[in-house]
Motif scaffolding. Sequence first.
Motif, PDB file in Angstrom:
ATOM      1  N   PRO A   1       1.092  -1.669  -0.142  1.00  0.00           N
ATOM      2  CA  PRO A   1      -0.200   0.371   0.113  1.00  0.00           C
ATOM      3  C   PRO A   1       1.027   1.675  -0.238  1.00  0.00           C
ATOM      4  N   GLN A   2       2.146   1.356   0.305  1.00  0.00           N
ATOM      5  CA  GLN A   2       2.608   2.508   0.805  1.00  0.00           C
ATOM      6  C   GLN A   2       3.593   2.311  -0.381  1.00  0.00           C
TER       7      GLN A   2
ATOM      8  N   GLY B   1       1.780  -8.826  -1.043  1.00  0.00           N
ATOM      9  CA  GLY B   1       0.746  -8.348  -1.916  1.00  0.00           C
ATOM     10  C   GLY B   1      -0.579  -8.139  -1.273  1.00  0.00           C
ATOM     11  N   GLY B   2      -0.606  -8.744  -0.050  1.00  0.00           N
ATOM     12  CA  GLY B   2      -1.751  -8.037   0.941  1.00  0.00           C
ATOM     13  C   GLY B   2      -1.967 -10.314   1.310  1.00  0.00           C
ATOM     14  N   LYS B   3      -1.614 -11.625   0.651  1.00  0.00           N
ATOM     15  CA  LYS B   3      -1.969 -12.331   0.556  1.00  0.00           C
ATOM     16  C   LYS B   3      -1.275 -13.351   0.381  1.00  0.00           C
ATOM     17  N   PRO B   4      -0.751 -14.851   0.743  1.00  0.00           N
ATOM     18  CA  PRO B   4       0.739 -15.751   0.409  1.00  0.00           C
ATOM     19  C   PRO B   4       0.757 -15.630  -1.522  1.00  0.00           C
ATOM     20  N   TYR B   5       1.657 -15.676  -1.100  1.00  0.00           N
ATOM     21  CA  TYR B   5       2.169 -16.049  -2.832  1.00  0.00           C
ATOM     22  C   TYR B   5       2.090 -14.038  -3.960  1.00  0.00           C
ATOM     23  N   ALA B   6       1.328 -14.325  -3.694  1.00  0.00           N
ATOM     24  CA  ALA B   6       1.018 -12.489  -4.315  1.00  0.00           C
ATOM     25  C   ALA B   6       2.510 -11.244  -4.247  1.00  0.00           C
TER      26      ALA B   6
ATOM     27  N   TYR C   1       8.101  -8.836   7.172  1.00  0.00           N
ATOM     28  CA  TYR C   1       7.003 -10.151   7.524  1.00  0.00           C
ATOM     29  C   TYR C   1       5.960 -10.597   5.954  1.00  0.00           C
ATOM     30  N   ALA C   2       5.380 -11.400   6.437  1.00  0.00           N
ATOM     31  CA  ALA C   2       4.902 -12.609   5.017  1.00  0.00           C
ATOM     32  C   ALA C   2       3.223 -12.296   5.127  1.00  0.00           C
TER      33      ALA C   2
END
Length: 265
Positions: free
Chosen positions: A38-39, A57-62, A88-89
Amino acid sequence: MAVLAFALSGQAQAFGASRARPTKKPPPPSAGYDVSYPQCSSTLPASPQFGIVGVNGGKPYAANACLASEYTWAQTATTSTYPRVSFYANTADPGPVLSTHWPSGATTPRACDGTWSVDCSYDYGWNAAADAFAKASAVAGATVTRAGYWWLDVETGNSWADSSQTSNWSAVNTADLQGAAAYLSSQGVGQIGFYSTGYQWGQITGLDASTSPAYFSTSYVNWVPGATTFSDAQARCSSAYSFTGARVQLTQYLQSGFDADYRCP
C-alpha cells in the motif's frame, strides 16, 4: 570586593532563576515503521529507527511490487541494537477450492492427499513461507534474509477455514501457522513472531493467550497493533495484550499517516 562579587553573583543567580523557562517535554524517540504494497507510491519516513518490509501483496504467494525499493529504504535505519531490516509475510489457509497453490500428493514436510486436512494445511503454510523467503532472498540475499527477524501476519481479512466448511477448522488453521513458522525456523532466521490481535487470533485459531500451545507461547514473540498514539503503544507492551501468551516485543501505532512501531523494553 570579594563580598560584593558574591552578592552580585547571588543576585544574578536569583534573577536567572526567576526567569527560568519551563522544561520542555522531550519528543518521542525516532520510530520504526512497517511498510508494504500500500505504500508503493508514498514518500517513506526518513531515517527510521528500524524498518519492517512486507514481502507479499496482501496474501500468500502474491508479490509486493516495490519490495526492492522498500528494502533499500529500510537499510537506512539508524538502530544499532535491533535488525535494521526485518520482513513480514501474509498468511492464510484457503483450502483446495480457493487456492491454486494447495498441495496434493506431497510427501514432505508432511504427507498430503490434497484435502483440507491438518497435514495439507501444514504443508500449505510451510510452502507459502518458503515462497515469501525466496522473494525476500531475491532482493536482499539469503544472508540478510536469514539474519532479519520474520513476522507472520495473521488477520481475518484473508481466507481461513471456519466452522461452516470443516469441523476441525481450528486445528487446520493452527497447523497452517505452525507449518509457516517451522519453515522459517528451518532456515535459521534470527527470530520469528506473529502479528495479530486477541480477537483475530481467536477467530482464526480458536485459541487465546492461555490456551495457545507451548510452541506459540514460548518460541514466538508477539507484535500487537491497535494503538493510536505513542503512549498507547507503550501501554500495549503489557502481557494483557499478548494473544498467544508470548512476550509482546513490538506494538504498532499511527504516526504521520504511517504504521509506526515501538520496540517494548
